[in-house]
Motif scaffolding. Sequence first.
Motif, PDB file in Angstrom:
ATOM      1  N   ARG A 231      24.185  15.601  22.416  1.00 57.86           N
ATOM      2  CA  ARG A 231      23.397  16.311  21.409  1.00 57.86           C
ATOM      3  C   ARG A 231      23.073  17.723  21.879  1.00 57.86           C
ATOM      4  O   ARG A 231      22.660  17.917  23.024  1.00 57.86           O
ATOM      5  CB  ARG A 231      22.097  15.558  21.111  1.00 57.86           C
ATOM      6  N   GLU A 232      23.241  18.698  20.997  1.00 56.96           N
ATOM      7  CA  GLU A 232      22.940  20.073  21.345  1.00 56.96           C
ATOM      8  C   GLU A 232      21.452  20.224  21.650  1.00 56.96           C
ATOM      9  O   GLU A 232      20.602  19.649  20.967  1.00 56.96           O
ATOM     10  CB  GLU A 232      23.342  21.022  20.216  1.00 56.96           C
ATOM     11  N   ALA A 233      21.139  21.014  22.659  1.00 54.47           N
ATOM     12  CA  ALA A 233      19.744  21.262  23.020  1.00 54.47           C
ATOM     13  C   ALA A 233      19.060  22.079  21.931  1.00 54.47           C
ATOM     14  O   ALA A 233      19.700  22.882  21.241  1.00 54.47           O
ATOM     15  CB  ALA A 233      19.667  21.993  24.354  1.00 54.47           C
ATOM     16  N   SER A 234      17.744  21.875  21.805  1.00 56.84           N
ATOM     17  CA  SER A 234      16.945  22.618  20.831  1.00 56.84           C
ATOM     18  C   SER A 234      15.671  23.096  21.513  1.00 56.84           C
ATOM     19  O   SER A 234      15.371  22.689  22.642  1.00 56.84           O
ATOM     20  CB  SER A 234      16.599  21.716  19.646  1.00 56.84           C
ATOM     21  N   PRO A 235      14.890  23.966  20.844  1.00 59.19           N
ATOM     22  CA  PRO A 235      13.619  24.411  21.447  1.00 59.19           C
ATOM     23  C   PRO A 235      12.654  23.270  21.738  1.00 59.19           C
ATOM     24  O   PRO A 235      11.731  23.426  22.541  1.00 59.19           O
ATOM     25  CB  PRO A 235      13.051  25.364  20.384  1.00 59.19           C
ATOM     26  N   ASP A 236      12.854  22.116  21.078  1.00 57.13           N
ATOM     27  CA  ASP A 236      11.969  20.966  21.313  1.00 57.13           C
ATOM     28  C   ASP A 236      12.474  20.042  22.417  1.00 57.13           C
ATOM     29  O   ASP A 236      11.809  19.056  22.750  1.00 57.13           O
ATOM     30  CB  ASP A 236      11.826  20.154  20.022  1.00 57.13           C
ATOM     31  N   GLU A 238      12.977  18.341  25.799  1.00 59.25           N
ATOM     32  CA  GLU A 238      12.113  18.265  26.973  1.00 59.25           C
ATOM     33  C   GLU A 238      12.911  18.348  28.270  1.00 59.25           C
ATOM     34  O   GLU A 238      12.400  18.842  29.282  1.00 59.25           O
ATOM     35  CB  GLU A 238      11.307  16.966  26.940  1.00 59.25           C
ATOM     36  N   ARG A 239      14.118  17.843  28.276  1.00 57.72           N
ATOM     37  CA  ARG A 239      14.995  17.953  29.437  1.00 57.72           C
ATOM     38  C   ARG A 239      16.397  18.281  28.931  1.00 57.72           C
ATOM     39  O   ARG A 239      16.882  17.670  27.986  1.00 57.72           O
ATOM     40  CB  ARG A 239      15.032  16.650  30.254  1.00 57.72           C
ATOM     41  N   VAL A 240      17.003  19.265  29.578  1.00 57.21           N
ATOM     42  CA  VAL A 240      18.324  19.736  29.154  1.00 57.21           C
ATOM     43  C   VAL A 240      19.250  19.735  30.351  1.00 57.21           C
ATOM     44  O   VAL A 240      18.837  20.049  31.473  1.00 57.21           O
ATOM     45  CB  VAL A 240      18.224  21.163  28.563  1.00 57.21           C
ATOM     46  N   TRP A 241      20.505  19.342  30.133  1.00 54.50           N
ATOM     47  CA  TRP A 241      21.481  19.519  31.206  1.00 54.50           C
ATOM     48  C   TRP A 241      22.477  20.578  30.799  1.00 54.50           C
ATOM     49  O   TRP A 241      22.813  20.749  29.636  1.00 54.50           O
ATOM     50  CB  TRP A 241      22.112  18.218  31.668  1.00 54.50           C
ATOM     51  N   PHE A 242      22.881  21.340  31.804  1.00 57.11           N
ATOM     52  CA  PHE A 242      23.708  22.514  31.629  1.00 57.11           C
ATOM     53  C   PHE A 242      25.030  22.311  32.358  1.00 57.11           C
ATOM     54  O   PHE A 242      25.099  21.617  33.370  1.00 57.11           O
ATOM     55  CB  PHE A 242      23.019  23.753  32.214  1.00 57.11           C
ATOM     56  N   ALA A 243      26.050  22.982  31.853  1.00 57.46           N
ATOM     57  CA  ALA A 243      27.352  23.004  32.522  1.00 57.46           C
ATOM     58  C   ALA A 243      27.837  24.443  32.600  1.00 57.46           C
ATOM     59  O   ALA A 243      27.699  25.220  31.646  1.00 57.46           O
ATOM     60  CB  ALA A 243      28.366  22.146  31.773  1.00 57.46           C
ATOM     61  N   ALA A 244      28.380  24.800  33.757  1.00 62.18           N
ATOM     62  CA  ALA A 244      28.952  26.128  33.965  1.00 62.18           C
ATOM     63  C   ALA A 244      30.192  25.983  34.833  1.00 62.18           C
ATOM     64  O   ALA A 244      30.356  24.985  35.541  1.00 62.18           O
ATOM     65  CB  ALA A 244      27.934  27.060  34.624  1.00 62.18           C
ATOM     66  N   ARG A 245      31.046  26.990  34.783  1.00 65.90           N
ATOM     67  CA  ARG A 245      32.306  26.933  35.524  1.00 65.90           C
ATOM     68  C   ARG A 245      32.465  28.184  36.390  1.00 65.90           C
ATOM     69  O   ARG A 245      32.129  29.292  35.974  1.00 65.90           O
ATOM     70  CB  ARG A 245      33.489  26.825  34.555  1.00 65.90           C
ATOM     71  N   GLU A 246      32.983  27.974  37.590  1.00 64.20           N
ATOM     72  CA  GLU A 246      33.323  29.089  38.483  1.00 64.20           C
ATOM     73  C   GLU A 246      34.412  29.938  37.836  1.00 64.20           C
ATOM     74  O   GLU A 246      35.360  29.419  37.266  1.00 64.20           O
ATOM     75  CB  GLU A 246      33.816  28.538  39.826  1.00 64.20           C
TER      76      GLU A 246
END
Length: 264
Positions: A231-236, A238-246
């Motif tokens: 599910r896409e994160a929203s301003p509401d 409470e905990r979000v996980w992020f992904a990034a790439r080198e």
Amino acid sequence: MENYSEFAEVYDVFMDNVDYDAWCAAIVGRLRAEGIRDGLVCELGCGTGAMTGRLAAEGYDMIGVDDSPEMLQEAIEKKAETGSDILYLMQDMRAFELYGTVRAIVSVCDCINYLTSEDDLLRTFRLVNNYLDPGGLFLFDLNMAAKYEKIGSSTIAENRPEGSFIWENDYDAQKRLNTYQLTLFIPEHGDLYRRYEELHVQRAYSADRVRALLAEAGMEFLWAKEAYTDREASPDSERVWFAAREQGKKCVQSRGTAAAGMRG
């Protein structure tokens, strides 16, 4: 920024409401979707090794980094019970050093929130980018402002045979800092308890600011979702996980001391 020193011996007891198996399955799913099915993976803020051990069982060559010797001792004892070959390093994530690059770096249980300045967060992101293989993946979660606002100024207490705690929480919305005083009562002999106190401070970052700092560190932002879901994160959230790439290296100068390896 060492935390959970005296709490280490009962940390897992009070974290039994965390579904590590589901988190691990979500992380492994993301890693495999990126073609990362084996090889070296590092966990920042590994604590007692609850997630590190699970990822090792999935076939990854794990490195665990934490700055608490007490937490790492618990992790090493778990490793001895399972016979896994995990390398534990006692290091501050703001100045961690690996012996080479890894295919992925992960961090769970809001460890990144303990980086309470943007300079520290950016320094850590740069180190992550530096120690990732080309195109390597970075997965991490953060408590968001919505969670700290929900807790607000409150007191949480729990009593168990293995120990008791009182959690006195306060959130400063202007500074985006969440502070909690943790008072522990650990049984020793008979009806005798020893009291310990720990002060913890975490910072809430907006998803947009995290994205900007990842880009400044040289990484490609991939997505931000509700923790361990699609599910896409929203301003509401409470905990979000992020992904990034080198996506390319920048010069990184370590501010830390030499690595301390702990294999038990």
